[in-house]
Scaffold this active site. Sequence first.
Site, PDB file in Angstrom:
ATOM      1  N   GLU A 138       0.819  -1.221   0.000  1.00  0.00           N
ATOM      2  CA  GLU A 138       0.000   0.000   0.000  1.00  0.00           C
ATOM      3  C   GLU A 138       0.853   1.273   0.000  1.00  0.00           C
ATOM      4  O   GLU A 138       0.840   2.038   0.961  1.00  0.00           O
ATOM      5  CB  GLU A 138      -0.937  -0.006   1.215  1.00  0.00           C
ATOM      6  CG  GLU A 138      -0.205  -0.220   2.519  1.00  0.00           C
ATOM      7  CD  GLU A 138      -1.119  -0.566   3.684  1.00  0.00           C
ATOM      8  OE1 GLU A 138      -0.972   0.078   4.732  1.00  0.00           O
ATOM      9  OE2 GLU A 138      -1.943  -1.470   3.549  1.00  0.00           O
ATOM     10  N   PRO A 139       1.567   1.530  -1.067  1.00  0.00           N
ATOM     11  CA  PRO A 139       2.314   2.798  -1.146  1.00  0.00           C
ATOM     12  C   PRO A 139       1.350   3.984  -1.260  1.00  0.00           C
ATOM     13  O   PRO A 139       0.209   3.841  -1.707  1.00  0.00           O
ATOM     14  CB  PRO A 139       3.129   2.653  -2.435  1.00  0.00           C
ATOM     15  CG  PRO A 139       3.022   1.216  -2.821  1.00  0.00           C
ATOM     16  CD  PRO A 139       1.741   0.709  -2.255  1.00  0.00           C
ATOM     17  N   GLY A 140       1.840   5.136  -0.882  1.00  0.00           N
ATOM     18  CA  GLY A 140       1.096   6.370  -1.088  1.00  0.00           C
ATOM     19  C   GLY A 140       1.973   7.397  -1.769  1.00  0.00           C
ATOM     20  O   GLY A 140       1.788   7.737  -2.932  1.00  0.00           O
ATOM     21  N   TYR A 193       8.744  18.823   8.819  1.00  0.00           N
ATOM     22  CA  TYR A 193       9.722  17.740   8.705  1.00  0.00           C
ATOM     23  C   TYR A 193      11.100  18.205   8.227  1.00  0.00           C
ATOM     24  O   TYR A 193      11.957  17.357   7.940  1.00  0.00           O
ATOM     25  CB  TYR A 193       9.218  16.684   7.704  1.00  0.00           C
ATOM     26  CG  TYR A 193       7.866  16.110   8.002  1.00  0.00           C
ATOM     27  CD1 TYR A 193       7.620  15.397   9.172  1.00  0.00           C
ATOM     28  CD2 TYR A 193       6.812  16.259   7.101  1.00  0.00           C
ATOM     29  CE1 TYR A 193       6.374  14.862   9.440  1.00  0.00           C
ATOM     30  CE2 TYR A 193       5.558  15.727   7.350  1.00  0.00           C
ATOM     31  CZ  TYR A 193       5.348  15.025   8.521  1.00  0.00           C
ATOM     32  OH  TYR A 193       4.107  14.487   8.783  1.00  0.00           O
ATOM     33  N   CYS A 233       2.357  34.242   9.109  1.00  0.00           N
ATOM     34  CA  CYS A 233       3.002  35.060  10.137  1.00  0.00           C
ATOM     35  C   CYS A 233       3.716  34.171  11.156  1.00  0.00           C
ATOM     36  O   CYS A 233       3.320  34.063  12.320  1.00  0.00           O
ATOM     37  CB  CYS A 233       1.960  35.945  10.815  1.00  0.00           C
ATOM     38  SG  CYS A 233       2.680  37.213  11.867  1.00  0.00           S
ATOM     39  N   TYR A 268       1.108  14.585   0.586  1.00  0.00           N
ATOM     40  CA  TYR A 268       1.114  15.331   1.843  1.00  0.00           C
ATOM     41  C   TYR A 268       1.265  16.833   1.608  1.00  0.00           C
ATOM     42  O   TYR A 268       1.844  17.542   2.421  1.00  0.00           O
ATOM     43  CB  TYR A 268       2.208  14.810   2.779  1.00  0.00           C
ATOM     44  CG  TYR A 268       2.097  13.322   2.988  1.00  0.00           C
ATOM     45  CD1 TYR A 268       1.075  12.784   3.754  1.00  0.00           C
ATOM     46  CD2 TYR A 268       2.984  12.446   2.359  1.00  0.00           C
ATOM     47  CE1 TYR A 268       0.951  11.412   3.906  1.00  0.00           C
ATOM     48  CE2 TYR A 268       2.856  11.071   2.509  1.00  0.00           C
ATOM     49  CZ  TYR A 268       1.843  10.566   3.288  1.00  0.00           C
ATOM     50  OH  TYR A 268       1.710   9.215   3.433  1.00  0.00           O
TER      51      TYR A 268
END
Length: 411
Positions: free
Chosen positions: A272-274, A315, A340, A369
Amino acid sequence: MDDLLLKALASEHGTPLYVYDGDMIRQRYNTFKNAFETRYSPVKVSYAMKANSSLAVLKIFSSLGAGVDVVSGGELEVALKAGFSAKDILFTSNSKSPWEHELAVRKGAVINVDSVHEIQSLSKVAASLGKKAKVSFRVNPSVNPQTHPKIATGLKNAKFGVPIEDGVALEAYRQAKADSNLKVVGLHTHIGSQILETDSFRDAATRIMDFALQLKKELKIKLKFIDLGGGLGISYKGETNIIGPDDLAAAVVPVVEEGVKKLGYRPELWLEPGRWFVGPSGELIARVNSLKKTPDKKYANVNAGFNVLIRPAMYDSFHRVRVLGKLGEEETYDIAGNICESGDILAKDRKLPQIQEDDIICLMDAGAYGFAMASNYNSWPLPAEVLVEAGKGRLIRQRGTTKDLLRNQIA
């Protein structure tokens, strides 16, 4: 996607704008599936939809016959709307609410149980509906995937999964098998995301196959499927030595085959790669609002911030940048967002052709993402999305408006 097309789409639909290459998504799915189907049978390749849950993108995968991994009740309902069959949906979450259990059981999805405690709560829901819930367990193999700590999910102390160690996972399967409201169908693991080497995948596969054998010997459980998850990384910096589906399949399929010999039966192999499917397909297009020079920096201030692409802030992620339609003498810039917050820097110290106001920049490999993690922080409406197929772009999500910001509020 070439600069002329992206500039034309930016002119037509405005910025910030997410643009996805649908043909690339199809090609990457087929490449991944072929890498495993030529080495093992039967195989089911699913899509981890949290990477990009836009309906038009999901429909590409459902049209290809993919399964889908969902992580919330909302994702489950969207997946059904996109055309996925309930039998091809795996619902994985470490913290499911009762209504999510009810939805999954009612629709007939496979529920990936994440703790011993969840067995009881799921059983009660299934009993109340007069149905038998199809379950697998997400087990934690205690493998270090050598990735960013925030996306490492197979570590010993991770919040995800039932530990194999100390017999916890074995006891979970024992309880589930004895529960008349549950039907055990699978075994699942997922050790993390953006993994760039094969050793951790191989280690996880070894531990999972050993555990499957333990389930057969001690509990007489015969699994319909074994799911090794996803996590295959992509090249964000343009590296050419990143592992691909063939490398992954060559590393794990021999382990699975050796395990199958010991099992004496052949479960379906699920993956199940995304990110690997959709990451390289997406570009974030933004307009340069202004330029600023300090004693130490040159900033190009753009009309997108970490509300639109949070990965660099969350990240410390790297996305390549290009100035559309520009070549020539380079200068070093920080690409600064319009949020800001001091941390709203989309790209640091990038050598780029001299930037001017109204230039259009492109942040590459933003299909995973990106929009999926976008927010209305600082009261910015969400960006629009475009899908390009056969060289033509079509709007798949309208740009948000100020009215959207006020919808559902009660003053």
